[in-house]
Design an enzyme around this catalytic site. Structure first.
Site, PDB file in Angstrom:
ATOM      1  N   GLY A   1       0.805  -1.212   0.000  1.00 28.92           N
ATOM      2  CA  GLY A   1       0.000   0.000   0.000  1.00 28.92           C
ATOM      3  C   GLY A   1       0.841   1.266   0.000  1.00 28.92           C
TER       4      GLY A   1
ATOM      5  N   GLN B   1      -7.606   0.068   3.849  1.00 31.45           N
ATOM      6  CA  GLN B   1      -8.362  -0.447   4.982  1.00 31.45           C
ATOM      7  C   GLN B   1      -9.799  -0.810   4.609  1.00 31.45           C
ATOM      8  OE1 GLN B   1      -6.469  -0.706   8.090  1.00 31.45           O
ATOM      9  NE2 GLN B   1      -8.053  -2.262   8.096  1.00 31.45           N
TER      10      GLN B   1
ATOM     11  N   SER C   1      -3.845  -3.231  -0.394  1.00 30.44           N
ATOM     12  CA  SER C   1      -2.689  -4.025   0.008  1.00 30.44           C
ATOM     13  C   SER C   1      -3.139  -5.407   0.470  1.00 30.44           C
ATOM     14  CB  SER C   1      -2.005  -3.279   1.150  1.00 30.44           C
ATOM     15  OG  SER C   1      -0.826  -3.921   1.505  1.00 30.44           O
ATOM     16  N   ALA C   2      -2.401  -6.450   0.035  1.00 31.83           N
ATOM     17  CA  ALA C   2      -2.870  -7.832   0.232  1.00 31.83           C
ATOM     18  C   ALA C   2      -2.975  -8.274   1.686  1.00 31.83           C
ATOM     19  CB  ALA C   2      -1.942  -8.787  -0.517  1.00 31.83           C
TER      20      ALA C   2
ATOM     21  N   THR D   1      11.935  -6.858 -10.799  1.00 32.65           N
ATOM     22  CA  THR D   1      11.435  -8.202 -11.098  1.00 32.65           C
ATOM     23  C   THR D   1      10.116  -8.455 -10.381  1.00 32.65           C
ATOM     24  OG1 THR D   1      13.665  -8.994 -11.481  1.00 32.65           O
ATOM     25  CG2 THR D   1      12.021 -10.663 -10.943  1.00 32.65           C
TER      26      THR D   1
ATOM     27  N   CYS E   1       4.628   2.556  17.916  1.00 26.10           N
ATOM     28  CA  CYS E   1       4.959   2.539  19.333  1.00 26.10           C
ATOM     29  C   CYS E   1       6.476   2.629  19.469  1.00 26.10           C
ATOM     30  CB  CYS E   1       4.463   1.223  19.913  1.00 26.10           C
ATOM     31  SG  CYS E   1       4.806   1.005  21.628  1.00 26.10           S
TER      32      CYS E   1
HETATM   33  N1  PLP Z   1      -2.867   2.938   3.960  1.00 25.15           N
HETATM   34  C1  PLP Z   1      -3.590   2.481   5.000  1.00 25.15           C
HETATM   35  C2  PLP Z   1      -4.935   3.068   5.268  1.00 25.15           C
HETATM   36  C3  PLP Z   1      -3.101   1.457   5.829  1.00 25.15           C
HETATM   37  O1  PLP Z   1      -3.819   1.022   6.861  1.00 25.15           O
HETATM   38  C4  PLP Z   1      -1.813   0.930   5.542  1.00 25.15           C
HETATM   39  C5  PLP Z   1      -1.296  -0.129   6.447  1.00 25.15           C
HETATM   40  O2  PLP Z   1      -0.830  -1.144   6.222  1.00 25.15           O
HETATM   41  C6  PLP Z   1      -1.108   1.425   4.426  1.00 25.15           C
HETATM   42  C7  PLP Z   1      -1.662   2.433   3.663  1.00 25.15           C
HETATM   43  C8  PLP Z   1       0.254   0.908   4.068  1.00 25.15           C
HETATM   44  O3  PLP Z   1       0.173  -0.321   3.403  1.00 25.15           O
HETATM   45  P1  PLP Z   1       1.430  -1.316   3.399  1.00 25.15           P
HETATM   46  O4  PLP Z   1       1.676  -1.691   4.810  1.00 25.15           O
HETATM   47  O5  PLP Z   1       0.997  -2.464   2.541  1.00 25.15           O
HETATM   48  O6  PLP Z   1       2.576  -0.589   2.793  1.00 25.15           O
END
Ligand code: PLP
Length: 346
Positions: free
Chosen positions: A38, A146, A166-167, A204, A290
């Site tokens: 993501g 999300q 995002s997977a 790749t 955190c």
């Molecule tokens: N955007 C949102 C709203 C998210 O909750 C996250 C968390 O994983 C991301 C982007 C980032 O995605 P990634 O962790 O796959 O890079």
């Protein structure tokens, strides 16, 4: 990426994955780009759009409650000389179309607003927000990372010109994501290298993860209603227990997503709460990174008008399809015990 016979199964797998996703999202296969998650998809959308559209790349609008993947990309744009405006949410965590319209006093290149918030579970009125952006002549990008596990994404109904997810959020592999870019939207390269992903994202191709992403997404969409009902049931059960047994608890935001709820427990420190939950084998978070024993107050909660003290007393609970009712009840019991202990009641 080579054309010899040995790579044929990989190429076929990739094109099948693109087709599965395209059909589910209601888009064309060549509008799907695979990324390393993501964060990368968000960065390519925001920085890539600004890079490609130099002539009006000076202004973008986003919100104060985005994930850091968007906020930091916007910050980078600021370093590149762009003007970034942040729309504030209302106290429930919603970005209203009116609030967006108010800041769109002149034409901007891009409006970037998340489909659902990862800390509070608040769902944004994406379709209405996209319409406001388009009325201003702006591109509309939504971070649906999300939202994807819980909401059926129909790109044309939502009106998104670009969209990311995002997977790992829907039980797929970590480090693999999707960026949808409507054909005709110009987007500049950020990850330069080979010509993979039609030259937008060199490197790749991570075939196994992409196959995993497509399979997980297909399964998620196919079981959306069933799993949403199950996960919402867990959330309701947890909230019923917590609100009936603990005083001084407040819901932050509206928790419209089935799997996320953010609660403020008057008088406790969330770092101590997390630490104690962890000791008992329960994983919860405060919504933001955190660092050692202290947790930075959440920028999302502060933007919604919570005081720093309230933000530091807030905890994000999430529920998943593999939880059991027993685990939820145990989580609620532990929550009460730990809150009582931290308040000095027991
Ligand atoms: N955007 C949102 C709203 C998210 O909750 C996250 C968390 O994983 C991301 C982007 C980032 O995605 P990634 O962790 O796959 O890079």
């Amino acid at each position: 990426s080579s054309i010899y016979e040995f790579s044929t199964p990989c190429r076929k797998a990739m094109s099948d994955c693109r087709a599965v996703l395209a059909q589910s999202l209601g888009v064309k296969a060549n509008e799907i780009y695979f990324t390393a998650g993501g964060t990368e998809a968000d960065n390519i959308a925001i920085l890539g759009a600004a890079r490609a559209q130099q002539r009006m790349g000076k202004k973008i609008v986003t919100t104060a409650i985005e994930h850091d993947a968007v906020l930091k990309a916007a910050e980078t744009l600021g370093h590149w000389g762009a003007q970034v405006t942040y729309v504030e949410p209302d106290s429930s965590g919603h970005i209203t179309p009116e609030a967006l319209a108010e800041v769109l006093t002149e034409r901007v290149l891009l409006v970037s607003i998340m489909a659902a918030n990862n800390e509070t579970g608040t769902v944004q009125p994406v379709k209405e927000l996209a319409a406001v952006a388009h009325a201003n002549g702006s591109l509309f990008f939504t971070d649906a990372v999300q939202a994807a596990p819980y909401r059926k994404i129909d790109v044309s109904d939502w009106g998104a010109d670009m969209l990311s997810f995002s997977a790992h959020k829907f039980y797929g592999p970590k480090g693999c994501g999707v960026l949808y870019v409507r054909s005709g939207v110009k987007i500049g390269k950020l990850v330069s290298g080979g010509e993979q992903e039609r030259g937008l994202r060199g490197g790749t191709t991570n075939v196994p993860s992409i196959v995993g992403l497509a399979a997980a997404y297909e399964k998620t969409v196919g079981t959306l209603e069933k799993n949403n009902a199950k996960i919402s049931g867990f959330k309701e059960l947890f909230l019923k227990k917590v609100f009936s047994e603990i005083d001084g608890v407040k819901l932050n935001g509206t928790a419209e997503l089935p799997g996320i709820v953010n609660l403020c427990f008057e008088g406790i420190d969330n770092a101590a709460f997390l630490y104690n939950m962890d000791l008992h084998g329960a994983a919860v978070s405060a919504g933001s990174a955190c660092a050692a024993a202290s947790i930075k107050p959440s920028h999302v909660l502060l933007a919604m008008g919570l005081s720093e003290r309230e933000a530091r007393s807030s905890v994000r609970f999430s529920f998943g399809r593999d939880n059991t009712a027993e685990e939820i009840l145990r989580g609620a019991r532990l929550t009460k015990e730990i809150v009582d202990r931290l308040r000095g009641i027991i």
